[in-house]
Design an enzyme around this catalytic site. Structure first.
Site, PDB file in Angstrom:
ATOM      1  N   ASP A 138     -12.028  17.315  64.297  1.00  0.00           N
ATOM      2  CA  ASP A 138     -10.785  16.852  63.669  1.00  0.00           C
ATOM      3  C   ASP A 138     -10.796  15.334  63.619  1.00  0.00           C
ATOM      4  OD1 ASP A 138      -8.386  17.043  62.388  1.00  0.00           O
ATOM      5  OD2 ASP A 138      -7.348  18.093  64.006  1.00  0.00           O
ATOM      6  N   ASP A 139      -9.996  14.768  62.710  1.00  0.00           N
ATOM      7  CA  ASP A 139      -9.952  13.309  62.596  1.00  0.00           C
ATOM      8  C   ASP A 139      -9.237  12.674  63.778  1.00  0.00           C
ATOM      9  OD1 ASP A 139      -6.971  13.172  61.732  1.00  0.00           O
ATOM     10  OD2 ASP A 139      -7.876  14.501  60.258  1.00  0.00           O
ATOM     11  N   CYS A 145       3.379   4.771  53.057  1.00  0.00           N
ATOM     12  CA  CYS A 145       3.884   5.038  51.719  1.00  0.00           C
ATOM     13  C   CYS A 145       2.855   4.550  50.711  1.00  0.00           C
ATOM     14  CB  CYS A 145       5.218   4.343  51.485  1.00  0.00           C
ATOM     15  SG  CYS A 145       6.529   4.857  52.626  1.00  0.00           S
ATOM     16  N   ASN A 149       5.580  -0.578  51.569  1.00  0.00           N
ATOM     17  CA  ASN A 149       4.823   0.253  52.505  1.00  0.00           C
ATOM     18  C   ASN A 149       4.702  -0.508  53.814  1.00  0.00           C
ATOM     19  OD1 ASN A 149       3.061   2.095  53.745  1.00  0.00           O
ATOM     20  ND2 ASN A 149       1.257   1.110  52.860  1.00  0.00           N
ATOM     21  N   GLY A 150       5.165   0.070  54.901  1.00  0.00           N
ATOM     22  CA  GLY A 150       5.097  -0.600  56.194  1.00  0.00           C
ATOM     23  C   GLY A 150       6.378  -0.414  56.972  1.00  0.00           C
ATOM     24  N   GLY A 164       2.534   9.919  50.819  1.00  0.00           N
ATOM     25  CA  GLY A 164       3.937  10.255  51.016  1.00  0.00           C
ATOM     26  C   GLY A 164       4.357  11.423  50.156  1.00  0.00           C
ATOM     27  N   THR A 199      -9.698  15.730  56.069  1.00  0.00           N
ATOM     28  CA  THR A 199     -10.115  14.377  56.419  1.00  0.00           C
ATOM     29  C   THR A 199     -11.349  14.357  57.301  1.00  0.00           C
ATOM     30  OG1 THR A 199      -7.740  13.915  56.459  1.00  0.00           O
ATOM     31  CG2 THR A 199      -9.202  12.148  57.143  1.00  0.00           C
ATOM     32  N   TYR A 222      -7.553   8.460  59.038  1.00  0.00           N
ATOM     33  CA  TYR A 222      -6.793   9.580  58.475  1.00  0.00           C
ATOM     34  C   TYR A 222      -6.049   9.272  57.181  1.00  0.00           C
ATOM     35  CZ  TYR A 222      -3.143  13.191  58.139  1.00  0.00           C
ATOM     36  OH  TYR A 222      -2.319  14.178  57.701  1.00  0.00           O
TER      37      TYR A 222
END
Length: 503
Positions: free
Chosen positions: A365-366, A2, A101-102, A28, A303, A257
């Site tokens: 790709d990442d 987030c 966030n977490g 997010g 990314t 990412y």
């Protein structure tokens, strides 16, 4: 994953909070919210949707105050219901709002403690509401009539003792100030900065440094693991280390990412780390395929573009952008349902056929999680006329669930779960597949900040730095995170009658 932001300003802060959320929108896309404080009065607007859709002019006009916090969410714990959009609020003591966030891994235990011992009721299934109430209880236990800095620090010391998991937090104590803090392992990022105005100094706390720079704030530093920042309404700044044994274990997936390339996290440039990922990946390809027949390197945007450029240079082949991305489609990785992710791939990308036709193409790709997106993109490359299609991942195989705030699926839904790299290549439909080595990935971000000697790399190696993650916990997590479980929960959410949000 987030995005959080908090500002103590000298004038109205709502538009700065809005702008910061747009910068952090990549963290997010499920819901967004802003809470502001004018004196002792709180105003709030939050709902499901993108920032631009949640806030209209009428809402912004109502969000008065020179202090506020904001949040963009995609659901990890809890549901996608708008009732769980943040910031969250509890009225006692003083009135406290929180943006988080977490992810807590002991939220069930804390929820039980809050009910039995603390006499607090949790109204949602969100661990963020649990964390808010743990802090509120501890602050009520130690604070007098006015919350002094040392009382706030003491309350968060107790939060660190009780909460296990990853948390980067901004909180607003109504009429008093804004608090920012980080878990003792520093898993999720958060930093702060200042801006000089004619009226005085303004402070901002945010998930990523890019939010500070875009809004003209001078970056001061990252909040250290276990540290607390308290900014009073008068602009006085207080800091204290509130964890007994803090250590740096930042999430390596931020560099792979999650974070924007123009952010610096714990002193480590995300952009430079991704450049190094390309160099390391090219070295491995040259070891495995010294006589490769690659004609062109094409990144899967966005990314991986940073890593693909030095990779192509090291391989001495052309770099081309053969996929055109529709900027109005969200990140498929964080879409809540598998069918929506599948439908979105073709809507999100189209091919420039001349870059594929009759060529041996190396796609970059990442990372590869479920493999369904990679499978479709590989087929698009073949449909565009590629003779051979190879795939290189800037990250190692994702084999383990993330328990610290990234809503990856259950382990059984990973394409790497129980499969060899050859079996993965066959499923995706590529002629060969190369993954980054774990040691090489971590080396890309090491050596810059002497305090960071290891990362949370649990999605790759299964080592959970907080402890407390066993088979029983992972089994419970799997029942919540599988696509079937999410579909069932979404159907339940549709049946919930919600009161209209009041701006």
């Amino acid at each position: 994953m987030c995005g959080i932001v908090g500002i103590v300003g000298r004038g109205e802060v709502a538009y700065d909070l809005y702008d910061a959320l747009t910068v952090l929108q990549h963290r997010g896309q499920d819901a967004a919210g802003i809470v502001t404080c004018e004196g002792d009065h709180v105003r709030s607007r939050k709902s499901n949707g993108l920032v631009r859709d949640v806030f209209h002019q009428g809402h912004m006009n109502q969000l008065k105050g020179n202090m506020g916090i904001a949040h963009v969410r995609y659901p990890t714990a809890g549901t996608s219901s708008s009732a769980e959009a943040q910031p969250m609020y509890v009225n006692s003591p003083f009135g406290i709002c929180l943006a988080h966030n977490g992810n807590l891994i002991n939220d069930d235990e804390l929820n039980e403690d809050l009910f039995r011992a603390d006499r607090r009721h949790i109204n949602t299934s969100s661990d963020s509401e649990v964390l808010l109430n743990v802090f509120a209880h501890e602050l009520q236990d130690v604070a007098g009539m006015q919350p002094a800095p040392e009382e706030i620090f003491k309350a968060i010391e107790r939060v660190h003792e009780r909460a296990v998991g990853a948390y980067a937090v901004v909180m607003m104590i109504i009429g008093h100030g804004i608090v920012g803090f980080r878990d003792p392992n520093g898993i999720r990022p958060v930093c702060y900065g200042k801006r000089q105005t004619a009226s005085g100094v303004e402070y901002m706390i945010a998930s990523e440094s890019v939010a500070l720079s875009v809004l003209g704030f001078e970056f001061i530093r990252d909040i250290r693991p276990g540290e607390v920042i308290y900014i009073q309404t008068n602009g006085t700044l207080h800091t204290k280390q509130c964890a007994s044994s803090p250590t740096y274990h930042p999430c390596i997936f931020e560099h792979v990412y999650l974070a924007r390339p123009d952010s610096i996290i714990d002193g480590i440039s995300v952009y430079k780390a991704r450049l190094k990922m390309g160099d390391k990946l090219a070295d491995k390809i040259l070891r495995l395929y010294p006589k490769h027949d690659i004609d062109v390197v094409i990144p899967i945007p966005d990314t991986s573009c940073t890593a693909a450029l030095p990779l192509a240079h090291r391989l001495d082949v052309k770099y081309r952008e053969g996929f055109v991305k529709n900027r109005y489609i969200g990140r498929t990785f964080i879409m809540p349902e598998q069918q929506e992710r599948i439908r979105s791939v073709r809507r999100k990308y189209s091919t420039v056929e001349l870059e594929f036709k009759d060529k041996n193409v190396l796609l970059v790709d990442d990372s590869i999680v479920r493999g369904t997106t990679s499978k479709q993109i590989v087929q698009m490359a073949r449909d565009a006329g590629a003779r051979k299609v190879y795939l290189a991942s800037a990250a190692p195989p994702v084999r383990y669930p993330n328990v610290y705030g990234i809503d990856m699926p259950s382990a059984c839904e990973f394409v790497a779960h129980g499969n060899s790299e050859e079996e993965i290549a066959e499923y995706i439909g590529v002629d060969w597949l190369v993954y980054q080595d774990m040691d090489d990935l971590e080396a890309c971000a090491l050596g810059i900040n002497e305090n960071v000697t290891e990362f949370d790399s649990s999605v790759f190696n299964g080592h959970y730095v907080t402890g407390g993650v066993d088979e029983s916990y992972l089994s419970r997590l799997e029942t919540k995170r599988s696509d079937g479980a999410k579909t069932r929960q979404a159907n339940i959410d549709l049946e919930v009658i919600e009161l209209p949000n009041q701006a």
